[in-house]
Design an enzyme around this catalytic site. Structure first.
Site, mmCIF file in Angstrom:
data_model
loop_
_atom_site.group_PDB
_atom_site.id
_atom_site.type_symbol
_atom_site.label_atom_id
_atom_site.label_comp_id
_atom_site.label_asym_id
_atom_site.label_seq_id
_atom_site.Cartn_x
_atom_site.Cartn_y
_atom_site.Cartn_z
ATOM 1 N N LYS A 44 -1.153 4.248 5.520
ATOM 2 C CA LYS A 44 -1.990 5.448 5.669
ATOM 3 C C LYS A 44 -3.140 4.980 6.621
ATOM 4 O O LYS A 44 -4.073 5.797 7.058
ATOM 5 C CB LYS A 44 -2.427 5.969 4.262
ATOM 6 C CG LYS A 44 -1.283 6.425 3.553
ATOM 7 C CD LYS A 44 -0.345 7.493 4.066
ATOM 8 C CE LYS A 44 -1.164 8.720 4.417
ATOM 9 N NZ LYS A 44 -0.362 9.720 4.306
HETATM 10 N N1 PMP Z 1 4.028 5.143 0.214
HETATM 11 C C1 PMP Z 1 2.670 5.076 -0.074
HETATM 12 C C2 PMP Z 1 2.331 3.919 -0.901
HETATM 13 C C3 PMP Z 1 1.705 6.146 0.237
HETATM 14 O O1 PMP Z 1 0.539 6.073 -0.365
HETATM 15 C C4 PMP Z 1 2.359 7.215 0.897
HETATM 16 C C5 PMP Z 1 1.181 8.334 1.265
HETATM 17 N N2 PMP Z 1 0.826 9.148 0.359
HETATM 18 C C6 PMP Z 1 3.608 7.312 1.326
HETATM 19 C C7 PMP Z 1 4.520 6.344 0.959
HETATM 20 C C8 PMP Z 1 3.971 8.351 2.152
HETATM 21 O O2 PMP Z 1 3.500 8.424 3.521
HETATM 22 P P1 PMP Z 1 3.454 9.843 4.180
HETATM 23 O O3 PMP Z 1 2.119 10.749 3.738
HETATM 24 O O4 PMP Z 1 3.500 9.527 5.530
HETATM 25 O O5 PMP Z 1 4.731 10.629 3.935
#
Ligand code: PMP
Length: 330
Positions: A44
């Site tokens: 992120k």
């Molecule tokens: N894994 C973790 C630990 C996250 O914090 C996030 C983001 N919320 C994601 C995966 C997913 O990523 P995205 O928001 O790009 O779908």
């Protein structure tokens, strides 16, 4: 002295790790993008930098303002990591069931934290609505990052994560798979990879309790069960997710996820978080379906197990959640 390296310069450019043990078992080449090496410890950070740079360019984020966001933690940590040197304050709204490590990290980064019991998106107390309402109280003071609907999120993955993977895998990516929180990662990477190779197969990996598996299967947003994973799984189609190119969805449960988390620690020396373990389990499943084919399969290591160690390396917690890492992957 040449140009100084700033914290924003070390976001992204992460290694693409080869996973020898899983690759050997499956006769495929399994790679994982080490996003836990970002300065704030997760994928992120890319989103945070992308959203902040875009907002500055558009003139909607100005010196002295406070960045507000509803987050499971990592986006908040990413935003605060980038905001510190730029002089922005941060106010984050989180559900109160996330790992203690996330709250402690946010506090160290001088973030004002508001915690609320988790609730469905339709409930106005959901962290998304709370963050929006705070930003609406004083638009001059607050900038709402809005990671779910702000498409600067997927754009940053299209501009950075996708091209990095393509180059690092020597322009040979047969399968890419990833779970979805906002959809930014899957959308940006899948769009880029499909443009480079229209035959690249894209798989969405979904935890129990999320509606996306059923949505991809039948068009209906329906879920069953629940998951201890953090930051992934949603019950709606976001503007970022709309950009994703998805060929298939797989559902992965917490037993499979925790088995992979412990397997990677033991056999690859890798300490990875719950969503990352779910991602690698999905990559391994896809590899076993293509056993012996030598295909290149890529996924994302979103963050580290150290961000959840009070949970995943705590036998009391595992017992309470009825999770037993299995010796056997299959
Ligand atoms: N894994 C973790 C630990 C996250 O914090 C996030 C983001 N919320 C994601 C995966 C997913 O990523 P995205 O928001 O790009 O779908």
């Amino acid at each position: 002295m040449g140009k100084h390296t700033l914290i924003q310069d070390i976001v992204g450019h992460t290694p693409l790790l080869y996973l020898p043990s899983l690759s050997k078992k499956s006769g495929c080449h399994i790679y994982a993008k080490a996003e836990y090496l970002n300065p704030g410890g997760s994928v992120k950070d890319r989103t945070a930098l992308g959203i902040i740079q875009d907002a500055e360019k558009r003139g909607v984020l100005k010196p002295g303002m406070t960045i507000v966001e509803g987050t499971a933690g990592n986006t908040g940590i990413g935003l605060a990591t980038i905001a510190a040197q730029r002089g922005y304050k941060c106010l984050m709204v989180l559900p109160n069931n996330q790992s203690i490590e996330k709250y402690q990290t946010l506090e160290a980064l001088n973030v004002e934290i508001r915690k609320f019991p988790p609730c469905p998106f339709a409930d106005q107390n959901h962290f998304y609505h709370q963050a929006r309402r705070i930003s609406e109280t004083d638009p001059e003071k607050y900038f709402w990052a809005n990671q779910f609907e702000n498409t600067a999120n997927f754009q940053t993955h299209y501009d950075t994560t996708g091209p990095e993977i393509w180059q690092q895998a020597d322009r040979k990516v047969d399968i890419f798979c990833s779970a979805v929180g906002t959809g930014g990662t899957l959308a940006g990477v899948s769009k880029y990879l499909k443009e480079m190779n229209p035959n690249c197969h894209i798989a969405l990996l979904d935890p129990m309790g999320s509606g996306l598996f059923e949505y991809v299967q039948s068009g209906q947003m329906k879920s069953t069960g629940s998951s201890v994973t953090e930051g992934i799984g949603i019950m709606r189609v976001t503007e970022n997710f709309k950009q994703a190119k998805v060929d298939q969805a797989l559902q992965i449960n917490d037993d499979q996820m925790i088995t992979m988390l412990y397997y990677l620690a033991k056999h690859e020396g890798l300490l990875i978080g719950t969503s990352a373990a779910l991602n690698v389990y999905g990559a391994y499943q896809l590899a076993m379906k293509n056993k012996g084919s030598g295909k290149n399969i890529v996924t994302i290591l979103c963050d580290s197990a150290l961000r959840y160690q009070s949970k995943v390396f705590n036998s009391e917690w595992l017992k309470e959640k009825n999770l037993t890492p299995s010796e056997n992957l299959d």
